[in-house]
Every structure is written in C-alpha cells, then in structure tokens.
Scaffold this motif. Structure first.
Motif, PDB file in Angstrom:
ATOM      1  N   SER A  80     -14.550   1.679  30.061  1.00  0.00           N
ATOM      2  CA  SER A  80     -13.742   1.103  31.132  1.00  0.00           C
ATOM      3  C   SER A  80     -12.565   0.348  30.513  1.00  0.00           C
ATOM      4  O   SER A  80     -12.556   0.042  29.317  1.00  0.00           O
ATOM      5  N   ALA A 130      -9.492   6.015  27.344  1.00  0.00           N
ATOM      6  CA  ALA A 130     -10.683   5.474  28.003  1.00  0.00           C
ATOM      7  C   ALA A 130     -11.579   6.595  28.514  1.00  0.00           C
ATOM      8  O   ALA A 130     -12.812   6.529  28.385  1.00  0.00           O
ATOM      9  N   ASN A 163     -15.257   7.336  27.207  1.00  0.00           N
ATOM     10  CA  ASN A 163     -16.163   6.926  28.285  1.00  0.00           C
ATOM     11  C   ASN A 163     -16.288   5.406  28.349  1.00  0.00           C
ATOM     12  O   ASN A 163     -17.376   4.838  28.426  1.00  0.00           O
ATOM     13  N   SER A 176      -5.417   5.239  29.793  1.00  0.00           N
ATOM     14  CA  SER A 176      -6.423   5.981  30.572  1.00  0.00           C
ATOM     15  C   SER A 176      -6.972   7.216  29.864  1.00  0.00           C
ATOM     16  O   SER A 176      -8.197   7.445  29.889  1.00  0.00           O
ATOM     17  N   ASP A 189     -10.342  -3.080  30.882  1.00  0.00           N
ATOM     18  CA  ASP A 189     -10.249  -4.413  31.466  1.00  0.00           C
ATOM     19  C   ASP A 189      -8.779  -4.747  31.718  1.00  0.00           C
ATOM     20  O   ASP A 189      -7.961  -4.698  30.793  1.00  0.00           O
TER      21      ASP A 189
END
Length: 204
Positions: A70, A64, A68, A61, A72
C-alpha cells in the motif's frame, strides 16, 4: 535510509505558476513510472509513501502494485501552496500583483503568495514528516515534489532558502537521507533510479 523521489515528468505547464494545480503525468512520465519498477524493486523498501497529489501517486502506483504494498499518503510532502497564484500564468501574476511579485524576488524563501505558503513553511512541514519517517520501518521511498526537495535540501545542508533553485532535482530522481547524531544527514542527491540499487549495495 529515506529516499525522497521527485514525481515523474508531468504534462507541460511552461509559463504557469504550478504548486498544487492538478497536472497528470506526461507520456514520458508514465513510462518513467513503469520503468521505476524494474530499477528499484530489489531494494527491499519497507514502506512506500507519497504526496497526495495525483502525479506523485501515479508515479509510485506501478511499484506498489508490483510489490503488493500500500501507499501511505503524507500531506506534509505535498507541493508548495501558491494560493491565489496557483495555476496562473506568470505574465498574469506580474501584471496583476506587480508589487508582490517584486517582493517575492527580494525574499524568495520567506515570501508567501496571497493565501499561500512560503518555502520556509514547506521546509518546516516536510522536515517534520521526514523525521517521523526516519523512525519508521526503513528503507522508505516517498514520492514528492521539486519545491519540497529543494526546501529540505536547503534546511539539511544550511544552504540559503533564498537560493533554493541551486538544487535541481530531475523528474523521477532520488535524494537520500539518513539519521545522524545531529538529525537528518544528506547522503546523495539527484540519483537516478537505475543507480539507486547499486548505491544501496555500496552503502549497506
């Protein structure tokens, strides 16, 4: 290139059978996740993926957020399902499932705990996921678990699954694969995040 990373250090679970039992990252693990950002942000990952386990998601996280991007979620990269044994103390398992526990020692790779799966099952599902990742935008970083990494390493190298603990992936360390003429090939295993970018430079 596919980079499989073991999640950062989790809270201590010594003496317990841990498969999908939820465990948060330890203080050290949270720092490992934060440090990951500086170590690998320049590699140019095209895709970030993770097991659905919270410890895997919490590892990726911060990266990510910094990039910027996402994340999966890939269920096939989740840790082994230990069924009725998951979360139990090994002392309890040896006492309550004596014969089954002995059977596990005789055929480690193919043994299934009651209502669970085997490491062979793990290898099957994880290899399928990796083959799909190999045909997506690369390089890709996927955060997973020790059981998955060991199972995949056995399958790719031909090492016996009954001896999967031959491989010792450290927390927040990486195993690299690439597509070859005969499928996935191992490039390197147990690479530290600090060494990862220079490795990419040397193999680009």
């Amino acid at each position: 290139m596919i980079v499989l990373m073991r999640h950062a250090q989790k809270e201590d679970s010594k003496g317990r059978c841990i498969g999908r039992t939820p465990l948060p990252l330890s203080d050290v693990g949270r720092e490992q996740a934060r440090s990951l950002v500086e170590s690998v942000r320049g590699i140019g990952f095209k895709r970030l993926c993770a097991s659905p386990a919270q410890r895997a998601l919490d590892t990726v996280s911060p990266l990510a957020l910094d990039l910027n991007m996402s994340v999966d979620t890939i269920p096939a990269l989740n840790e082994i399902d230990m069924g009725k044994w998951d979360g139990l103390l090994f002392d309890e398992i040896r006492r309550e499932y004596f014969a089954k526990y002995a059977e596990r020692g005789d055929r480690f790779g193919s043994f299934r705990a009651p209502s669970g799966e085997s490491f062979s099952d793990v290898a099957d599902r994880a290899m399928s996921a990796l083959e799909e990742l190999a045909h997506s935008a690369c390089p890709v970083l996927a955060v997973t678990h020790a059981g998955v990494l060991r199972s995949v390493l056995c399958r790719v190298t031909g090492h016996p699954l009954d001896d999967l603990f031959h491989f010792k992936p450290d927390y927040a360390h990486c195993t690299l694969f690439r597509s070859g003429n005969n499928g996935l090939e191992l490039v390197a295993d147990n690479v530290s995040p600090d060494d990862l970018s220079s490795f990419f430079e040397s193999t680009s």
